[in-house]
Enzyme design. Sequence first.
Site: not given
Ligand code: GDP
Ligand code: IMO
Ligand code: MG
Length: 423
Positions: A13, A16, A40-41, A224
């Site tokens: 998270d 990415k 979840g991106h 991840q």
């Molecule tokens: P990922 O799994 O690495 O793609 O990240 P996620 O989407 O799960 O979580 C990142 C969160 O941060 C999302 O809600 C993005 O919209 C948000 N985000 C990413 N970059 C920024 C930033 O620079 N500032 C803010 N406020 N939100 C950001």
């Molecule tokens: P993105 O790509 C954050 C975590 C779960 C748990 C561990 C194992 O959005 O960054 P799993 O379901 O893979 O067997 O869970 O990994 N986890 C993540 N945490 N971002 C993710 O993906 C994750 N995918 C799995 O919360 O701790």
């Molecule tokens: Mg994510």
Amino acid sequence: MANTILVGAQWGDEGKGKIIDFLTEHADIVVRSQGGNNAGHTVILGSKKYVLHLIPSGILRPDKVCVIGNGVVIDPVSLVGEMETLKSQGVKIRRDQFLISDAAHIVFPYHRLLDEQRELGKGRNKIGTTKRGIGPAYGDKAARTGLRFCDLIQPPLFTEILRARIKENNAVLKALGAKTVSFKEVNDSYLGAAEKLRPFVTNTVVYLHQALKAGRNILFEGAQGTFLDIDHGTYPYVTSSNTTAGGACTGSGVPPHRMDRVIGVMKAYTTRVGEGPFPTEDSFIGDILHGMGREFGATTGRARRCGWFDSVATRYATMISGIDDIAVTNLDGLDGLPSIKVCTHYKVGRKLLDVPPTDSRQLSHCKPAYVEFEGWKTPTTEAKKWADLPPKAREYLKAIADLTGAKLSIVSVGPGRDQTILL
Ligand code: GDP
Ligand code: IMO
Ligand code: MG
């Protein structure tokens, strides 16, 4: 922009999806090579929010090709659902724009039930998985009892193997006291999804090698993060794939010497969702971020655990993946803070550690050694270039890049595409 691997340098998270969407402008092809719909991106475009789970985040740019590589584990019903959600949001996926590896393994409902049941069985020691069946699906892959997309698109063969797999897995589920699955329901729904996905299924290794030969630029979208890597993460509190740079090669069939650059994405602080050690966790910053409505999971909606920037972790991530450049996201999350801590080392008794211990139990006893920075207490969300950032924010960014040991190349100050500073 050459062939670039993008990895999460923390616990997932990191942002990415946002950075991939930004970088895709200069790429031709975006490839997912590991993980599944546990990812979840998030990509925000204007007032629209897209959350990608299996489909590469490059899909929002219609002139780019997206590939799900052999290393990904795919729930086909969930993938069809994701495509339909995108369609309802105005993103149509063309046949010439999306490819699915015929060697990618399939996630089944019994994987999800096993995931759930094993978590229940662990009680307090649970991993906190996303319950998407990821561990059991990769387990079947390693045990050589999995089914792949090349099986799914051959209905009579698929049905025959599935019948046997369900029989065996139902016996296991029964013994664990869990629900069992209906062969007919799974067979029908999976064959239904297969018909919708069939046009996209191909040997993506051959496709990617033709693209390499033609000099096209490929971007590898990690899922991840480094410390969720099955080998290098905080085992057993990890996911079941290689989330570090090597995973991009094995999960796509593109060899290491064709990779030109590795970008590590990291937040300006740290978050983790799920159980496991997290040395810099601090409810002070967690309460602030949650109070701003931030840091709730994109896949499960769970509140993410929050803490200070951990340079022991990002340095180690840089070592493992060979990170050349770093993208720091969510700088704006620190905008209101009077002072900001950065972990430089871990303390165990009187010992100072430079790298995280392999054993998660030992890591859970590590205390962070911090240096403290004065906050900039100014909004950064409107900054368009480096010079627009407050001097104290620049100082902070330079310090975390120095401690991480890679070049600071991108700073993100908000979720939008235009809230990205390229250095
Ligand atoms: P990922 O799994 O690495 O793609 O990240 P996620 O989407 O799960 O979580 C990142 C969160 O941060 C999302 O809600 C993005 O919209 C948000 N985000 C990413 N970059 C920024 C930033 O620079 N500032 C803010 N406020 N939100 C950001
Ligand atoms: P993105 O790509 C954050 C975590 C779960 C748990 C561990 C194992 O959005 O960054 P799993 O379901 O893979 O067997 O869970 O990994 N986890 C993540 N945490 N971002 C993710 O993906 C994750 N995918 C799995 O919360 O701790
Ligand atoms: Mg994510």
